[in-house]
Design an enzyme around this catalytic site. Structure first.
Site, PDB file in Angstrom:
ATOM      1  N   GLU A   1      28.390  90.174 -17.614  1.00 47.07           N
ATOM      2  CA  GLU A   1      27.933  90.775 -16.359  1.00 47.07           C
ATOM      3  C   GLU A   1      26.741  90.016 -15.788  1.00 47.07           C
ATOM      4  OE1 GLU A   1      25.992  94.974 -14.686  1.00 47.07           O
ATOM      5  OE2 GLU A   1      26.928  94.914 -16.676  1.00 47.07           O
TER       6      GLU A   1
ATOM      7  N   HIS B   1      13.555  79.906   9.739  1.00 48.56           N
ATOM      8  CA  HIS B   1      14.296  80.308  10.931  1.00 48.56           C
ATOM      9  C   HIS B   1      13.376  80.927  11.983  1.00 48.56           C
ATOM     10  CE1 HIS B   1      18.098  79.728   8.779  1.00 48.56           C
ATOM     11  NE2 HIS B   1      18.753  80.040   9.883  1.00 48.56           N
TER      12      HIS B   1
END
Length: 380
Positions: free
Chosen positions: A245, A341
């Protein structure tokens, strides 16, 4: 598109499979992503399309309708899904829940559920976390009381991935509350059982397309044949599956970090400020250079850990270190990418915004970064 040149974990057959996964996701996933984000759940038809494409549970034996492949095929799906959009529900089924049935299920359970999970006709979930018990599974309070040939299950679970869409739930419950963790069992509960109820589709910061729910069990009766493996052996089973996992989460984190980096480089080349592309500023280049170096190291480590896992040699401490390092690195990359950004990064119309908000939970589920440090530290 992920650049796999120089990767050492994969063969030509693996890369051929990757091409088919990419084409499938470009065709079936990308056009539907905005709608699924708004709806908070994916179409059931997409699960079945994944089954038809052969990308669900590829490691399951051919005897049960699977492809009988090695975990590297799962990893390819994890990488491509991570790069395209972090499909936690799909990877949960392929990398986590199906293996509980493969490893601990009876022959009847395997024949009943595995073919349907591979086909996408049955969506699964695993109900571990409770309102008062997160990473500490010893604190589970849900009980499964034996009455004749049945278990009677009572309790509540929360933060359950696939909770709204699941047909089958692996429930972590105490069959002997006097024994603490050693009194834990895993029991299969079908969603149509009387007393099983779904709560609300939880309003999350990110991963909007992945339905996450509260589940309630009020005198839910299931036959004792729904016990997965041996009674009171559940805690050991859970610990035994954690390495895969955590590796799965690490792989998805690395791919999502790469996507964030690629989006940022493309934006920095196009966006201009003070008469030049922002990529021309030293601060931008140095920031991206630092991220590129970390990604280079990350891909080498993914290949190392993946091959270790396929060979059966990856230790719980190594898997925990992978989960810790890759998810923390993912956060560094997406956060730096959003910053570069500028204001556009805060707008949901840009991919970096989704990558940023989806990344935050990676350092929490599957074992928090703090728990990962504890696991690593205890082995020193």
């Amino acid at each position: 598109m992920l650049n796999t040149v120089g990767r050492v974990a994969y063969t030509a057959d693996h890369e051929q499979f990757r091409d088919s996964v990419r084409r499938f996701l470009d065709r079936e996933f990308v056009p539907n992503l905005p709608r699924w984000e708004r709806d908070g759940i994916m179409d059931r038809s997409f699960w079945q399309a994944c089954g038809e494409a052969g990308i669900l549970c590829p490691t399951v034996s051919e005897a049960y309708g699977g492809l009988g492949l090695d975990f590297r095929y799962n990893a390819i799906v994890d990488e491509e899904m991570g790069y395209h959009g972090q499909l936690t529900g799909m990877t949960l089924q392929s990398d986590i829940t199906v293996d509980y049935i493969v490893h601990y299920g009876s022959e009847d359970q395997k024949r009943r559920y595995l073919p349907a999970m591979i086909a996408g006709d049955v969506v699964s979930a695993i109900a571990m976390t409770e309102p008062g018990a997160g990473s500490d599974l010893q604190g589970v309070r849900t009980t499964a009381r034996r009455e004749g040939d049945e278990y009677v299950i009572n309790g509540a679970k929360t933060f359950i991935t696939n909770g709204q869409s699941c047909d089958l739930v692996i429930v972590v419950a105490k069959t002997d509350p006097t024994k603490g963790a050693k009194g834990t069992s895993l029991i299969l509960v079908e969603a149509e059982r009387s007393g099983f109820k779904r709560g609300r589709n939880l309003d999350k910061i990110g991963n909007w397309m992945a339905d996450t729910s509260e589940l309630f069990f009020e005198d839910v009766r299931v036959p004792v044949t729904n016990l997965l493996g041996a009674e009171n052996a559940g805690f050991g089973y859970l610990m035994g599956q954690l390495s895969q996992e955590r590796l799965s989460i690490a792989i998805g984190a690395q791919a999502a970090a790469q996507r964030a980096f690629d989006e940022t480089v493309a934006y920095a080349r196009d966006r201009r400020a003070f008469g030049q592309a922002i990529l021309e500023f030293q601060n931008t280049r140095f920031t991206l250079a630092d991220l590129k170096a970390k990604l280079q190291i990350g891909w080498a480590h993914v290949d190392w850990a993946l091959l270790r896992h396929v060979e059966g040699k990856l230790t719980p401490q190594e898997a925990s270190a992978a989960k810790y390092w890759h998810t923390e690195t993912q956060w560094q990359v997406v956060d730096a990418g959003l910053q570069l950004h500028g204001g556009a990064g805060y707008m949901n119309e840009y991919a970096i915004a989704r990558l940023w908000r989806d990344a935050r939970v990676q350092r929490i589920y599957g074992g928090t970064s703090e728990i990962m440090r504890e696991v690593i530290g205890r082995a020193l």
